[in-house]
Design an enzyme around this catalytic site. Structure first.
Site, PDB file in Angstrom:
ATOM      1  N   LYS A 173       0.806  -0.940   0.069  1.00  0.00           N
ATOM      2  CA  LYS A 173       0.232  -0.670   0.437  1.00  0.00           C
ATOM      3  C   LYS A 173       1.023   1.719   0.192  1.00  0.00           C
ATOM      4  O   LYS A 173       1.481   1.367   0.664  1.00  0.00           O
ATOM      5  CB  LYS A 173      -0.902  -0.251   1.447  1.00  0.00           C
ATOM      6  N   GLU A 176      -1.025   7.059  -0.469  1.00  0.00           N
ATOM      7  CA  GLU A 176      -2.353   7.614  -1.015  1.00  0.00           C
ATOM      8  C   GLU A 176      -2.078   9.048  -2.312  1.00  0.00           C
ATOM      9  O   GLU A 176      -2.835   9.187  -3.615  1.00  0.00           O
ATOM     10  CB  GLU A 176      -3.819   8.284  -0.695  1.00  0.00           C
ATOM     11  N   GLY A 226       7.637   6.202   7.311  1.00  0.00           N
ATOM     12  CA  GLY A 226       5.978   7.859   7.981  1.00  0.00           C
ATOM     13  C   GLY A 226       6.331   7.756   8.972  1.00  0.00           C
ATOM     14  O   GLY A 226       8.177   7.404  10.093  1.00  0.00           O
ATOM     15  N   GLY A 227       5.968   8.681   9.585  1.00  0.00           N
ATOM     16  CA  GLY A 227       5.308   9.117  10.517  1.00  0.00           C
ATOM     17  C   GLY A 227       5.789   8.137  11.891  1.00  0.00           C
ATOM     18  O   GLY A 227       5.046   7.376  12.002  1.00  0.00           O
ATOM     19  N   THR A 230       2.107   7.034  13.374  1.00  0.00           N
ATOM     20  CA  THR A 230       1.390   6.039  12.578  1.00  0.00           C
ATOM     21  C   THR A 230       1.879   4.496  12.835  1.00  0.00           C
ATOM     22  O   THR A 230       1.433   3.644  12.555  1.00  0.00           O
ATOM     23  CB  THR A 230       1.300   6.408  10.753  1.00  0.00           C
ATOM     24  N   GLY A 231       3.388   4.804  12.863  1.00  0.00           N
ATOM     25  CA  GLY A 231       4.427   3.659  13.169  1.00  0.00           C
ATOM     26  C   GLY A 231       3.603   3.411  15.026  1.00  0.00           C
ATOM     27  O   GLY A 231       3.514   2.089  14.957  1.00  0.00           O
ATOM     28  N   CYS A 282      13.909  11.780   5.858  1.00  0.00           N
ATOM     29  CA  CYS A 282      13.522  11.055   7.350  1.00  0.00           C
ATOM     30  C   CYS A 282      15.099  12.176   7.984  1.00  0.00           C
ATOM     31  O   CYS A 282      15.117  11.926   9.107  1.00  0.00           O
ATOM     32  CB  CYS A 282      13.356   9.724   7.410  1.00  0.00           C
TER      33      CYS A 282
HETATM   34  P1  NDP Z   1       2.017   8.325   7.252  1.00  0.00           P
HETATM   35  O1  NDP Z   1       2.650   7.834   8.749  1.00  0.00           O
HETATM   36  O2  NDP Z   1       0.468   8.686   7.990  1.00  0.00           O
HETATM   37  O3  NDP Z   1       1.632   7.346   6.467  1.00  0.00           O
HETATM   38  C1  NDP Z   1       3.558   6.660   5.760  1.00  0.00           C
HETATM   39  C2  NDP Z   1       1.869   5.749   5.301  1.00  0.00           C
HETATM   40  O4  NDP Z   1       1.237   5.101   5.889  1.00  0.00           O
HETATM   41  C3  NDP Z   1       0.796   6.453   3.767  1.00  0.00           C
HETATM   42  O5  NDP Z   1       0.702   5.125   3.068  1.00  0.00           O
HETATM   43  C4  NDP Z   1      -0.271   5.991   4.788  1.00  0.00           C
HETATM   44  O6  NDP Z   1      -1.299   6.265   4.290  1.00  0.00           O
HETATM   45  C5  NDP Z   1       0.076   5.087   5.846  1.00  0.00           C
HETATM   46  N1  NDP Z   1      -1.217   4.774   7.019  1.00  0.00           N
HETATM   47  C6  NDP Z   1      -1.845   5.862   7.418  1.00  0.00           C
HETATM   48  N2  NDP Z   1      -2.169   5.772   8.365  1.00  0.00           N
HETATM   49  C7  NDP Z   1      -2.354   4.175   8.631  1.00  0.00           C
HETATM   50  C8  NDP Z   1      -2.567   3.539   9.649  1.00  0.00           C
HETATM   51  N3  NDP Z   1      -3.566   3.257  11.072  1.00  0.00           N
HETATM   52  N4  NDP Z   1      -2.598   2.235   9.420  1.00  0.00           N
HETATM   53  C9  NDP Z   1      -1.944   1.608   8.386  1.00  0.00           C
HETATM   54  N5  NDP Z   1      -1.034   2.291   7.346  1.00  0.00           N
HETATM   55  C10 NDP Z   1      -1.455   3.945   7.433  1.00  0.00           C
HETATM   56  O7  NDP Z   1       2.693   9.849   6.852  1.00  0.00           O
HETATM   57  P2  NDP Z   1       2.023  11.128   6.847  1.00  0.00           P
HETATM   58  O8  NDP Z   1       2.103  11.684   5.298  1.00  0.00           O
HETATM   59  O9  NDP Z   1       0.584  11.676   7.606  1.00  0.00           O
HETATM   60  O10 NDP Z   1       3.221  12.252   7.396  1.00  0.00           O
HETATM   61  C11 NDP Z   1       3.163  12.695   8.377  1.00  0.00           C
HETATM   62  C12 NDP Z   1       4.530  12.726   9.063  1.00  0.00           C
HETATM   63  O11 NDP Z   1       5.411  11.861   8.742  1.00  0.00           O
HETATM   64  C13 NDP Z   1       5.082  13.776   8.473  1.00  0.00           C
HETATM   65  O12 NDP Z   1       5.089  14.984   9.154  1.00  0.00           O
HETATM   66  C14 NDP Z   1       6.626  13.254   9.070  1.00  0.00           C
HETATM   67  O13 NDP Z   1       7.425  14.131  10.104  1.00  0.00           O
HETATM   68  C15 NDP Z   1       6.720  11.691   8.627  1.00  0.00           C
HETATM   69  N6  NDP Z   1       6.972  11.217   7.617  1.00  0.00           N
HETATM   70  C16 NDP Z   1       8.348  10.460   7.784  1.00  0.00           C
HETATM   71  C17 NDP Z   1       8.660   9.551   6.847  1.00  0.00           C
HETATM   72  C18 NDP Z   1       9.563   8.433   6.630  1.00  0.00           C
HETATM   73  O14 NDP Z   1      10.593   9.034   5.673  1.00  0.00           O
HETATM   74  N7  NDP Z   1      10.229   8.257   7.558  1.00  0.00           N
HETATM   75  C19 NDP Z   1       8.051  10.051   5.570  1.00  0.00           C
HETATM   76  C20 NDP Z   1       6.567  10.487   5.299  1.00  0.00           C
HETATM   77  C21 NDP Z   1       6.630  10.944   6.316  1.00  0.00           C
HETATM   78  P3  NDP Z   1      -1.953   7.331   3.164  1.00  0.00           P
HETATM   79  O15 NDP Z   1      -2.343   6.583   2.360  1.00  0.00           O
HETATM   80  O16 NDP Z   1      -3.860   7.552   3.525  1.00  0.00           O
HETATM   81  O17 NDP Z   1      -0.956   8.741   3.618  1.00  0.00           O
END
Ligand code: NDP
Length: 497
Positions: A173, A176, A226-227, A230-231, A282
């Protein structure tokens, strides 16, 4: 064109819903894709389960699995310009950056193709002539792979390549916001001969699709980038059936400059450390930690150069950096800067969204916040944008200066990357060992190689990607004990004699 891939078939979402993907450089619609939901996610998970349990992929000989990864690398090299364009349109990043990402992805597939073949089990010499004891690796099973929007295909490759090399099946996944290159990859995998059901793709929101994947009992492993918030949610969801998890959650990364550094190189790299890809990295060097005696020299020079960084869209060849991923994300970065100023940070440059032609996109300028201290929210929380905080340290002796720098640099819940700039080799080595971060650069910032592990300490994550550990995340280890001369254990007495 249908864009969900489940059990070897391209299909629309069960709900029939779709989503428009827009380019953040000018908000133009670049493609319409299918928007999956929980039903699609669960069907994909079941398909991946069947493909794992019934084969043939998990027992396909390693050289064949490696050959498929090599064909993907070859194909990406041939189609590099087209795939880079898809990535640039989804993310708004400049073509030059998207092309570099693609070259990295080629290297990642080649790395795991060769590693898969080099990795062998172990024979244990138990010292017993009738016993054969060996350690073998096997695939973990069904993997849920969830990826973000900043390096969409690169982060996907870090997961898909080792997952396939080890013989797993998966449901992917992507964010989006940036699905196009994931669609390209799954299409390429199926056209290059991956059996049906091994690679499944479900587009849709994390809150529904992602949540269904991470709690489904048929899933054995969740790998997420990701964030932090969410982690944490994913970790809790995965706990229900004790899934294996690999998390890459970002960082608040210190870039330490000592007065004895090559300042010209240190200052130039401090700009790249934070402003590359508009800070949406990141591992970005978002915390400048500079020795007090050179603070003015360093920061004045950064403040002179940062506003001159040219912003522009993917195809603007004069641009040096691009927009943020979305207006919503820009709002968050903007609020972060406003809160920093309210808590006492000194705004030295940036901090105001640009007008003119750039107002068509989600642009935010390179921003420097001086006079910061470790207790400030802007220093502790990721802004994930082009925002640099500046802290200073000093010490009357060499050791005291090092202690002071380390105290600041490790004062974070994160531990992804850190850098130290000094011409004193002993100091550099001492600092590298004391920094609680998964990657440390000495007199450099940002480079990585697929052969070296990547990942974070503390709340930057769990596990490692790339290197050899990046393959082991997707493998189970099994010990096989073979007694070639079976005999009674003789532990319990036998009442019949
Ligand atoms: P998210 O952590 O929310 O998104 C990363 C992925 O996780 C996306 O595919 C997202 O889906 C998915 N996701 C979101 N919620 C869930 C859930 N409950 N269960 C499973 N998967 C989920 O990142 P954001 O885009 O909201 O960014 C938020 C913050 O995260 C940023 O401001 C930044 O600080 C950090 N970030 C860190 C990254 C890194 O490289 N470590 C990369 C991106 C963000 P969806 O398609 O709905 O977004």
């Amino acid at each position: 064109m249908t864009t969900l891939h489940i059990a070897g078939e391209w299909r629309a979402a069960a709900s029939g819903e779709t989503r428009e993907i827009t380019c953040p450089a000018d908000r133009s619609v670049v493609v319409t894709v299918d928007e999956g939901g929980v039903a699609d996610a669960l069907e994909a998970v079941r398909a991946a389960r069947r493909a794992f349990d019934e084969g043939p992929w998990p027992s396909t000989p390693t050289p064949e699995r490696a050959a498929l990864l090599t064909r993907i690398a070859d194909r990406l090299e041939r189609e590099l310009e087209d795939v880079a364009r898809l990535e640039a349109l989804d993310t708004g990043k400049r073509m030059v950056e998207a092309r570099l990402d693609m070259q990295d992805i080629v290297a990642v597939f080649r790395h795991f193709a060769s590693l898969a073949q080099a990795e062998a089990g172990r024979v244990i010499d138990a010292g017993m002539p009738d016993i054969s004891s060996r350690v073998v690796t096997e695939p973990v099973g069904v993997c849920a792979l969830i990826t973000p929007w900043n390096f969409p295909l690169l982060q996907t490759a870090w997961k898909v390549a080792p997952a396939l090399a080890a013989g797993n099946t998966f449901v992917l996944k992507p964010s989006e916001l940036t699905p196009q290159t994931a669609i390209w990859l799954v299409r390429a995998l199926t056209e290059e001969g991956l059996p049906a059901g091994v690679a499944n793709l479900v587009l849709g929101p994390g809150a529904t699709v992602g949540a269904a994947m991470t709690s489904a009992p048929e899933v054995d492993l969740v790998s997420f980038t990701g964030g932090l918030e969410t982690g944490r949610t994913i970790m809790a969801a995965a706990a229900g059936t004790v899934k294996k998890i690999a998390l890459e959650l970002g960082g608040k990364n210190p870039n330490i400059i000592f007065a004895d550094a090559d300042l010209d190189a240190a200052i130039d790299n401090a700009l790249t450390a934070i402003f590359l890809d508009s800070g949406q990295v990141c591992s970005a060097g978002s915390r400048l930690v500079v020795e007090e005696s050179i603070h003015d020299q360093v920061v004045d020079e950064l403040v002179r150069r940062a506003p001159a960084i040219r912003m522009g869209g993917p195809f603007d060849e004069s641009a040096e950096t691009g927009p943020l991923i979305s207006d919503g994300h820009r709002d968050k970065v903007e609020a972060h800067v406003a809160a920093a100023v309210a808590e006492g940070a000194v705004l030295r440059c940036g901090g105001e969204r640009p007008g003119g032609a750039l107002s068509k996109g989600s642009y935010y300028p390179p921003t420097i916040l001086d006079g910061c201290t470790s207790d400030m929210t802007c220093v502790q929380e990721e802004s994930f944008g082009p925002v640099l905080t500046v802290e200073t340290f000093s010490g009357e002796t060499r050791d005291a200066a090092e202690d002071a720098a380390i105290a600041i640099a490790n004062d974070t819940i994160y531990g992804l990357t850190g850098a130290v700039w000094t011409q004193d080799a002993g100091r550099a080595e001492r600092m590298a060992r004391r920094l609680r971060h998964g990657t440390v650069w000495i007199n450099d910032f940002h480079p990585y190689v697929p052969a070296a592990e990547w990942g974070g300490m503390k709340q930057s994550g769990i596990g490692r990607e790339l290197g050899t550990a990046g393959l082991h995340e997707y493998q189970e280890t099994k010990h096989i004990w073979h007694n070639t001369r079976p005999a009674r254990a003789g532990w319990f007495h036998d009442p019949q004699g």
